[in-house]
Design a protein around this motif. Structure first.
Motif, short mmCIF file in Angstrom:
data_model
loop_
_atom_site.label_atom_id
_atom_site.label_comp_id
_atom_site.label_asym_id
_atom_site.label_seq_id
_atom_site.Cartn_x
_atom_site.Cartn_y
_atom_site.Cartn_z
N VAL A 1 31.15 5.13 31.06
CA VAL A 1 31.34 6.56 30.85
C VAL A 1 31.08 7.30 32.15
N ASP A 2 32.01 8.18 32.51
CA ASP A 2 31.89 8.97 33.73
C ASP A 2 31.32 10.34 33.36
N LEU A 3 30.01 10.53 33.57
CA LEU A 3 29.36 11.81 33.30
C LEU A 3 29.40 12.67 34.55
N ARG A 4 29.91 13.88 34.42
CA ARG A 4 29.98 14.79 35.56
C ARG A 4 29.06 15.99 35.34
N PRO A 5 28.29 16.38 36.36
CA PRO A 5 27.47 17.59 36.22
C PRO A 5 28.34 18.83 36.13
N VAL A 6 27.90 19.78 35.33
CA VAL A 6 28.61 21.04 35.15
C VAL A 6 27.79 22.16 35.79
N SER A 7 28.44 22.97 36.61
CA SER A 7 27.75 24.11 37.22
C SER A 7 28.71 25.30 37.29
N THR B 1 38.75 21.68 30.12
CA THR B 1 39.72 21.42 31.18
C THR B 1 39.28 22.00 32.51
N ALA B 2 38.21 22.80 32.51
CA ALA B 2 37.63 23.23 33.79
C ALA B 2 37.09 22.04 34.56
N THR B 3 36.68 20.99 33.82
CA THR B 3 36.14 19.78 34.44
C THR B 3 37.12 18.61 34.35
N ASP B 4 37.82 18.52 33.21
CA ASP B 4 38.72 17.38 32.99
C ASP B 4 40.09 17.88 32.53
N PRO B 5 41.02 18.09 33.47
CA PRO B 5 42.35 18.61 33.11
C PRO B 5 43.15 17.67 32.20
N SER B 6 42.74 16.40 32.11
CA SER B 6 43.51 15.44 31.30
C SER B 6 43.44 15.74 29.81
N LEU B 7 42.55 16.65 29.39
CA LEU B 7 42.39 16.96 27.98
C LEU B 7 43.45 17.93 27.47
N PHE C 1 29.11 16.62 31.43
CA PHE C 1 30.27 16.47 30.55
C PHE C 1 30.87 15.09 30.79
N ALA C 2 31.27 14.43 29.71
CA ALA C 2 31.87 13.10 29.82
C ALA C 2 33.36 13.23 30.06
N MET C 3 33.84 12.65 31.13
CA MET C 3 35.29 12.67 31.38
C MET C 3 35.99 11.97 30.22
N GLY C 4 37.07 12.61 29.76
CA GLY C 4 37.73 12.13 28.56
C GLY C 4 37.22 12.83 27.32
N GLY C 5 36.16 13.66 27.48
CA GLY C 5 35.58 14.39 26.36
C GLY C 5 34.36 13.68 25.82
N THR C 6 33.62 14.40 24.97
CA THR C 6 32.42 13.82 24.37
C THR C 6 32.76 12.57 23.57
N GLY C 7 33.99 12.50 23.09
CA GLY C 7 34.42 11.32 22.36
C GLY C 7 34.33 10.04 23.18
N ALA C 8 34.31 10.16 24.52
CA ALA C 8 34.15 8.97 25.36
C ALA C 8 32.79 8.32 25.12
N LEU C 9 31.78 9.14 24.86
CA LEU C 9 30.46 8.60 24.53
C LEU C 9 30.47 7.92 23.17
N VAL C 10 31.19 8.51 22.21
CA VAL C 10 31.31 7.89 20.89
C VAL C 10 31.97 6.53 21.02
N ARG C 11 33.08 6.47 21.74
CA ARG C 11 33.79 5.19 21.92
C ARG C 11 32.89 4.18 22.62
N GLY C 12 32.14 4.63 23.60
CA GLY C 12 31.24 3.72 24.31
C GLY C 12 30.18 3.15 23.40
N LEU C 13 29.60 3.98 22.53
CA LEU C 13 28.57 3.50 21.61
C LEU C 13 29.15 2.53 20.59
N VAL C 14 30.35 2.82 20.09
CA VAL C 14 30.99 1.89 19.15
C VAL C 14 31.21 0.54 19.83
N ASP C 15 31.62 0.56 21.09
CA ASP C 15 31.80 -0.70 21.82
C ASP C 15 30.48 -1.47 21.93
N LEU C 16 29.39 -0.75 22.17
CA LEU C 16 28.08 -1.42 22.24
C LEU C 16 27.75 -2.09 20.91
#
Length: 524
Positions: free
Chosen positions: A92-98, A370-376, A229-244
């Protein structure tokens, strides 16, 4: 890939089985922790995808995170990855928000709230020059509360009244008897700065005018660890936990609605699904709303403390009206997180929490990921959601009739302030009302954050992490200790390490195989 030992445990009926109700962040974190402690884990989710309040909507090329968007205390996620021998940063790519938040007052004044100490002093000096020293004292108080309330008590199970009595001296010393608003007022005079220092309690469902000042620890928590903020959205953390979980040999089953927690001889022994299927277990963990768990899942004959009457009379957090929308254009001047305040602060909160009245004015939280991750969003577009705190379902609002007019009023407000021309730019739209919180998310009374975090409903006074009603039933999530918000629900799962026996130490029950290789268990 499963290791040979994990693959063996996944289908071994002699390995203790844990059933977890709900796949919100508390439930997913509990699954990882129990998997690491020697359990076969099955997570049951009533929606068609995991996440609970962290569900992800995908529509018209836009990705909408349904719920949590403010990620603090990333070390709590790092712990879960470490339990599986992995690193969070690899998945998971966590980016700081400022800034953390841009606060916009009704008169157009703005305040950029960040973790930069010098920048914050400059912002305070610009807004309230006489309160710079008071702000520093408030932050010192926040740190002191954090050291006790989060570091020492956030992962402790309050099971006996003596546990509460033991921490009372510290709470009194830290002025936990004050409200969030009261502690801010002690240190700063400017009304706008008081708002800046207190709105965070609303992000965990608390009215700053009644929530215990213990929640002022959020200010230091954010200062120390930042907002991410998790790149790909907060759902990236959900997917990561399911994988674990799956990597440990556990299972996550969606479209599985739990109707009843099964009890035999005073102990939880499994669950009954809406389909009629019975899944038997050695321990049951509920990540469902705590009030819903006791009111609807655990039969009344097994409840002595959390009776229907007590559940009904408890105080619940506000609900939320959430509008998810995508625009055909971008709004580059809008921050990732914006707090847009209406003309009233205390009066509006009185309407929401006390009078249970849906007011014509509102304060809003606007999320622009999308201020942090335009791919959304599709190219050249923006993804948003805006939420308005509103009363829970005791207000008696007919949301089927009121939802669209309320959404249109919010759209008009945003058009006049932050998002000019919005009505003509919206190309995708989706709403969640308080009725949706109850119907879709099984939130009692549609309360978005479960029990209100007042002092008399905190720590020992909340539903306990180890159920007071039956053995081998445990609770995680916003409605139990320590409370709502991502750090709170992740910490509630952390509590399980101290109160759930390791799988190898759990006294086994007599078992025989049933469908899907799960054991039928009976208390000895």
């Amino acid at each position: 890939m499963l290791t040979p030992s994990q693959a063996s445990a996944a289908g071994d009926p002699t390995v203790p089985h844990a059933v977890i109700i709900g796949s919100g962040f508390g439930g997913l974190a509990a699954a990882v922790r129990l998997g690491a402690r020697g359990y076969r884990v099955t997570v049951l989710e009533q929606l068609d995808a995991p996440g609970g309040r962290g569900y992800v909507h995908r529509q018209d090329g836009f990705t909408f995170d349904a719920g949590p968007t403010v990620i603090t205390a990333p070390f709590l996620f790092e712990e879960l990855w470490a339990l599986c021998g992995r690193r969070l940063c690899d998945d998971v790519d966590l980016r700081p928000v400022s800034p953390f938040y841009r606060v916009r007052f009704h008169d157009g004044t703005t305040f950029d709230y960040s973790g930069d100490a010098d920048a914050m002093r400059r912002e305070v000096a610009r807004l309230a020059p006489a309160d710079v020293d008071g702000y520093e004292r408030f932050l010192q108080a926040s740190e002191a509360i954090y050291r006790v309330g989060f570091e020492q008590l956030g992962h402790v199970s309050f099971e006996r009244w003596t546990d509460m009595a033991r921490v009372l001296p510290d709470l009194l010393k830290l002025e936990g008897y004050r409200t969030v608003w009261g502690l801010a007022c002690k240190h700063v005079k400017d009304e706008k700065l008081r708002v800046v220092l207190t709105f965070q309690s609303l992000l965990v469902g608390g009215n700053p005018f009644s929530t215990t000042s213990v929640y002022c620890l959020i200010a230091f928590l954010e200062r120390r660890f930042g907002v991410h903020f998790a790149m790909g959205g907060t759902g990236a953390l959900v997917r990561g936990l399911v994988d674990l979980i799956q990597g440990q040999g556990g299972r996550v089953r969606c479209n599985q609605s739990v109707q009843e927690i099964l009890v035999d001889r005073g102990a939880a022994c499994g669950v009954r699904l809406a389909s009629g299927e019975r899944l038997m277990a050695d321990v049951v963990v509920s990540n469902a709303d705590a009030a819903w768990t006791y009111r609807h899942l655990l039969p009344a004959e097994h409840r002595r403390r959390w009776t229907d009457r007590r559940i009904e009379r408890a105080r619940y957090s506000m609900s939320l009206f959430v509008w998810y929308f995508g625009t055909r254009r971008q709004y580059p001047d809008v921050a990732h997180h914006t707090i847009s305040l209406g003309p009233r602060y205390r009066g509006l909160l009185d309407d929401i929490f006390t009078r249970k009245h849906l007011a014509d004015d509102f304060s809003l939280y606007l999320h622009r990921p999308t201020a942090t991750d335009p791919s959304l969003a599709p190219p050249g577009c923006d993804t948003f959601y805006v939420l308005s705190p509103v009363p829970h379902l005791e207000a008696g609002v007919d949301w089927q009739a009121r939802a669209e007019p309320y959404r249109a009023a919010i759209e008009q407000r945003l058009s006049e302030t932050l998002l000019p021309g919005l009505k003509q730019e919206v190309v995708s739209s989706l709403m969640l009302t308080p009725q949706g919180f109850e119907d879709r998310l099984s939130a009692y009374k549609g309360a978005a954050f479960s029990l209100e975090p007042v002092l008399t409903q905190s720590a020992w006074f909340r539903p306990h992490n180890r159920s007071e009603e039956v053995d081998r039933l445990y609770l995680v999530g916003a409605g139990t200790h320590p409370g709502a918000g991502l750090p709170g629900v992740l910490s509630s799962a952390r509590v399980l390490d101290a109160i759930v026996p390791h799988g190898r130490d759990l006294p086994r029950r007599i078992s025989d195989p049933i469908q899907e290789g799960l054991p039928h268990v009976r208390p000895a």
